[in-house]
Design a protein around this motif. Structure first.
Motif, mmCIF file in Angstrom:
data_model
loop_
_atom_site.group_PDB
_atom_site.id
_atom_site.type_symbol
_atom_site.label_atom_id
_atom_site.label_comp_id
_atom_site.label_asym_id
_atom_site.label_seq_id
_atom_site.Cartn_x
_atom_site.Cartn_y
_atom_site.Cartn_z
ATOM 1 N N ILE A 122 -20.134 28.695 32.794
ATOM 2 C CA ILE A 122 -19.472 28.351 34.056
ATOM 3 C C ILE A 122 -20.092 29.141 35.204
ATOM 4 C CG2 ILE A 122 -17.570 30.025 34.075
ATOM 5 C CD1 ILE A 122 -17.252 26.298 34.875
ATOM 6 N N GLU A 123 -20.521 30.376 34.936
ATOM 7 C CA GLU A 123 -21.198 31.165 35.962
ATOM 8 C C GLU A 123 -22.537 30.529 36.331
ATOM 9 O OE1 GLU A 123 -22.900 35.720 36.688
ATOM 10 O OE2 GLU A 123 -21.590 35.285 34.977
ATOM 11 N N LYS A 124 -23.257 30.027 35.325
ATOM 12 C CA LYS A 124 -24.537 29.360 35.571
ATOM 13 C C LYS A 124 -24.337 28.091 36.389
ATOM 14 C CE LYS A 124 -28.977 28.689 34.932
ATOM 15 N NZ LYS A 124 -30.000 29.582 35.541
ATOM 16 N N ILE A 125 -23.344 27.310 36.047
ATOM 17 C CA ILE A 125 -23.049 26.077 36.779
ATOM 18 C C ILE A 125 -22.641 26.387 38.213
ATOM 19 C CG2 ILE A 125 -21.447 24.121 36.914
ATOM 20 C CD1 ILE A 125 -21.345 24.275 33.786
ATOM 21 N N ARG A 126 -21.871 27.451 38.374
ATOM 22 C CA ARG A 126 -21.377 27.838 39.688
ATOM 23 C C ARG A 126 -22.510 28.159 40.663
ATOM 24 N NH1 ARG A 126 -18.262 32.248 38.369
ATOM 25 N NH2 ARG A 126 -16.522 30.992 37.624
ATOM 26 N N GLU A 127 -23.670 28.561 40.140
ATOM 27 C CA GLU A 127 -24.813 28.867 40.997
ATOM 28 C C GLU A 127 -25.239 27.668 41.853
ATOM 29 O OE1 GLU A 127 -28.024 30.246 38.606
ATOM 30 O OE2 GLU A 127 -26.956 32.035 37.861
ATOM 31 N N ASP A 128 -24.960 26.454 41.360
ATOM 32 C CA ASP A 128 -25.408 25.248 42.054
ATOM 33 C C ASP A 128 -24.292 24.562 42.836
ATOM 34 O OD1 ASP A 128 -27.937 25.615 41.044
ATOM 35 O OD2 ASP A 128 -27.637 24.316 39.319
ATOM 36 N N GLU A 129 -23.148 25.209 42.951
ATOM 37 C CA GLU A 129 -21.997 24.576 43.601
ATOM 38 C C GLU A 129 -22.299 24.082 45.011
ATOM 39 O OE1 GLU A 129 -17.430 25.537 43.006
ATOM 40 O OE2 GLU A 129 -18.638 27.358 42.811
ATOM 41 N N VAL A 130 -23.141 24.812 45.726
ATOM 42 C CA VAL A 130 -23.454 24.444 47.102
ATOM 43 C C VAL A 130 -24.141 23.082 47.166
ATOM 44 C CG1 VAL A 130 -25.705 25.589 47.125
ATOM 45 C CG2 VAL A 130 -24.444 25.297 49.268
ATOM 46 N N PHE A 131 -24.759 22.664 46.072
ATOM 47 C CA PHE A 131 -25.479 21.391 46.055
ATOM 48 C C PHE A 131 -24.620 20.228 45.557
ATOM 49 C CE2 PHE A 131 -28.614 24.788 45.132
ATOM 50 C CZ PHE A 131 -29.367 24.692 46.292
ATOM 51 N N PHE A 132 -23.362 20.504 45.201
ATOM 52 C CA PHE A 132 -22.522 19.482 44.602
ATOM 53 C C PHE A 132 -21.761 18.636 45.619
ATOM 54 C CE2 PHE A 132 -22.001 22.232 40.519
ATOM 55 C CZ PHE A 132 -23.289 21.884 40.133
ATOM 56 N N ARG A 133 -22.110 18.749 46.883
ATOM 57 C CA ARG A 133 -21.477 17.885 47.878
ATOM 58 C C ARG A 133 -21.870 16.439 47.620
ATOM 59 N NH1 ARG A 133 -23.587 21.676 52.852
ATOM 60 N NH2 ARG A 133 -22.515 23.603 52.206
ATOM 61 N N HIS A 134 -21.161 15.525 48.236
ATOM 62 C CA HIS A 134 -21.455 14.094 48.080
ATOM 63 C C HIS A 134 -21.354 13.669 46.616
ATOM 64 C CE1 HIS A 134 -22.728 14.456 52.218
ATOM 65 N NE2 HIS A 134 -23.687 15.293 51.878
ATOM 66 N N ASN A 135 -20.269 14.105 45.975
ATOM 67 C CA ASN A 135 -19.910 13.689 44.611
ATOM 68 C C ASN A 135 -20.804 14.264 43.512
ATOM 69 O OD1 ASN A 135 -17.700 12.127 45.479
ATOM 70 N ND2 ASN A 135 -19.055 10.396 45.909
ATOM 71 N N GLY A 136 -21.602 15.270 43.809
ATOM 72 C CA GLY A 136 -22.394 15.933 42.776
ATOM 73 C C GLY A 136 -21.513 16.734 41.843
ATOM 74 N N GLY A 137 -22.144 17.342 40.837
ATOM 75 C CA GLY A 137 -21.374 18.130 39.886
ATOM 76 C C GLY A 137 -22.190 18.437 38.655
ATOM 77 N N VAL A 138 -21.510 18.568 37.521
ATOM 78 C CA VAL A 138 -22.175 18.921 36.265
ATOM 79 C C VAL A 138 -22.057 17.759 35.286
ATOM 80 C CG1 VAL A 138 -20.099 20.066 35.366
ATOM 81 C CG2 VAL A 138 -22.338 20.623 34.409
ATOM 82 N N THR A 139 -23.138 17.504 34.569
ATOM 83 C CA THR A 139 -23.164 16.473 33.538
ATOM 84 C C THR A 139 -23.485 17.121 32.199
ATOM 85 O OG1 THR A 139 -23.921 14.784 35.099
ATOM 86 C CG2 THR A 139 -24.274 14.340 32.758
ATOM 87 N N PHE A 140 -22.705 16.786 31.184
ATOM 88 C CA PHE A 140 -22.938 17.303 29.842
ATOM 89 C C PHE A 140 -23.604 16.212 29.009
ATOM 90 C CE2 PHE A 140 -19.463 19.799 31.600
ATOM 91 C CZ PHE A 140 -19.968 21.075 31.423
ATOM 92 N N SER A 141 -24.781 16.566 28.484
ATOM 93 C CA SER A 141 -25.604 15.604 27.774
ATOM 94 C C SER A 141 -26.065 16.221 26.463
ATOM 95 C CB SER A 141 -26.779 15.200 28.674
ATOM 96 O OG SER A 141 -27.538 14.151 28.112
ATOM 97 N N GLY A 142 -27.104 15.666 25.857
ATOM 98 C CA GLY A 142 -27.560 16.221 24.600
ATOM 99 C C GLY A 142 -28.902 15.662 24.179
ATOM 100 N N GLY A 143 -29.117 15.630 22.826
ATOM 101 C CA GLY A 143 -28.141 15.730 21.786
ATOM 102 C C GLY A 143 -26.918 14.866 22.032
ATOM 103 N N GLU A 144 -25.857 15.262 21.385
ATOM 104 C CA GLU A 144 -24.563 14.603 21.537
ATOM 105 C C GLU A 144 -23.507 15.655 21.811
ATOM 106 O OE1 GLU A 144 -21.647 12.907 22.323
ATOM 107 O OE2 GLU A 144 -23.158 11.416 21.795
ATOM 108 N N PRO A 145 -23.002 15.731 23.062
ATOM 109 C CA PRO A 145 -22.031 16.779 23.407
ATOM 110 C C PRO A 145 -20.751 16.733 22.587
ATOM 111 C CG PRO A 145 -22.280 15.183 25.201
ATOM 112 C CD PRO A 145 -23.374 14.910 24.227
ATOM 113 N N LEU A 146 -20.386 15.571 22.052
ATOM 114 C CA LEU A 146 -19.161 15.485 21.260
ATOM 115 C C LEU A 146 -19.259 16.296 19.969
ATOM 116 C CD1 LEU A 146 -18.273 11.685 21.599
ATOM 117 C CD2 LEU A 146 -17.358 13.612 22.933
ATOM 118 N N MET A 147 -20.481 16.632 19.538
ATOM 119 C CA MET A 147 -20.631 17.422 18.306
ATOM 120 C C MET A 147 -20.115 18.845 18.480
ATOM 121 S SD MET A 147 -24.116 16.423 16.274
ATOM 122 C CE MET A 147 -23.682 17.462 14.884
ATOM 123 N N GLN A 148 -20.067 19.338 19.714
ATOM 124 C CA GLN A 148 -19.528 20.671 19.979
ATOM 125 C C GLN A 148 -18.234 20.497 20.787
ATOM 126 O OE1 GLN A 148 -22.452 23.906 20.524
ATOM 127 N NE2 GLN A 148 -23.997 22.305 20.775
#
Length: 313
Positions: A122-148
């Motif tokens: 969450i700290e790593k993701i928070r580093e990019d918060e300033v760029f998350f305007r205009h509906n940006g954010g974090v995407t979880f991908s893989g692999g298959e994220p459901l495995m974890q």
């Protein structure tokens, strides 16, 4: 092929093989994309072979190797060998490769992933918060994220608490209860339907698609979640990219939700170059991306079978 599951790990940690910043194709706006390691499918065309195995493994980057052979001195019996000036790692060895990784001065031998705690990620993701305007954010991908899944549920809740918009890229091959549990914490859900025919799906991916279709049907039938969903089909010559398959998928999803959003992903020719790194063989052949004219033909097939809300790259 037997069902694959992630190794026992504390739910407060997850294996991540890459974090891509400023992504523009993994959801709305600018994204930080987190790639979870491990996948239950074995698609012949997998774009991320380094994310298949659900455990931390060493990789060899031939282009960075200076052939100093220091790795040999650090290795234990059976961990590696040189053949025609090419290093082969015994990736199934139970011994730690830490000493070999540390001994490599050029970084040609490294681990393919690292464990992250909830707080670290969450700290790593928070580093990019300033760029998350205009509906940006974090995407979880893989692999298959459901495995974890337990970790995924926790990190999604942590992101929502921080006010960070969330998305997932998933094959939907995962526990149904988990899918229903995490859906409220997601703002966008990308679900792959690669092949509708169950026999062809198993031949191409190693797994039956019954669970995939069950989870997808639930999402598309949900008043609360269906507007978040985008169905994707990667177009792979010889496997998914034919009129019959596109027509079948379009008919199936549009019958559940007439307003379903559908995206056809053009073939990516860059994936085969990753396979040497993980000592695997690319099994889908050599192809080029489809032309815009060919892409439009596939889109028209989808339209003819009930899908009108088609997303173009």
């Amino acid at each position: 092929m037997k069902s694959l599951s992630a190794p026992a790990m504390p739910k407060s940690e997850a294996l991540v093989f890459d974090i891509k910043r400023f992504a523009v194709h993994d959801g709305d706006g600018l994204r930080t994309t987190v790639f979870f390691k491990g996948c239950p499918l074995r698609c012949r065309w997998c774009q991320n072979p380094e994310g298949l195995e659900a455990k931390r493994q060493p990789v060899y980057l031939k282009s960075q190797c200076i052939h100093c052979h220091r790795c040999e001195k650090a290795a234990k019996a059976g961990q590696l060998k040189w053949k025609d000036e090419k290093l082969l790692l015994s990736r199934e060895s139970a011994e730690s490769f830490g000493a070999i990784v540390d001994a490599c001065p050029s970084g040609a031998i490294r681990y393919d992933s690292k464990p992250w705690s909830i707080d670290e990620l969450i700290e790593k993701i928070r580093e990019d918060e300033v760029f998350f305007r205009h509906n940006g954010g974090v995407t979880f991908s893989g692999g298959e994220p459901l495995m974890q899944g337990e970790f995924l549920d926790e990190i999604l809740k942590a992101c929502k608490k921080e006010g960070i918009r969330t998305a997932i890229e998933t094959s939907s091959f995962g526990d149904h209860e988990l899918v229903t549990k995490i859906a409220p914490s997601l703002d966008r859900i990308f679900c792959d339907i690669k092949i509708l025919d169950p026999k062809k799906h198993k031949e191409a991916t190693g797994q039956d698609n019954t669970l995939i279709l069950k989870n997808t049907r639930w999402l598309l039938s949900s008043e609360e979640h269906r507007d978040k969903v985008i169905i994707r089909t990667p177009l792979i010559p010889g496997y998914t990219a034919d009129d019959e398959n596109i027509a079948a998928i379009a008919s199936w999803i549009s019958e559940i939700d007439p307003d379903v959003k559908y995206e056809l992903l053009n073939y990516n020719p860059l994936a085969p170059s990753k396979y040497e790194m993980v000592q695997k063989t690319y099994r889908a052949g050599n192809h080029q991306p489809f032309s815009e004219q060919e892409m439009e033909r596939f889109r028209n097939v989808a339209r003819e079978h009930g899908v009108y809300n088609i997303i173009e790259e």
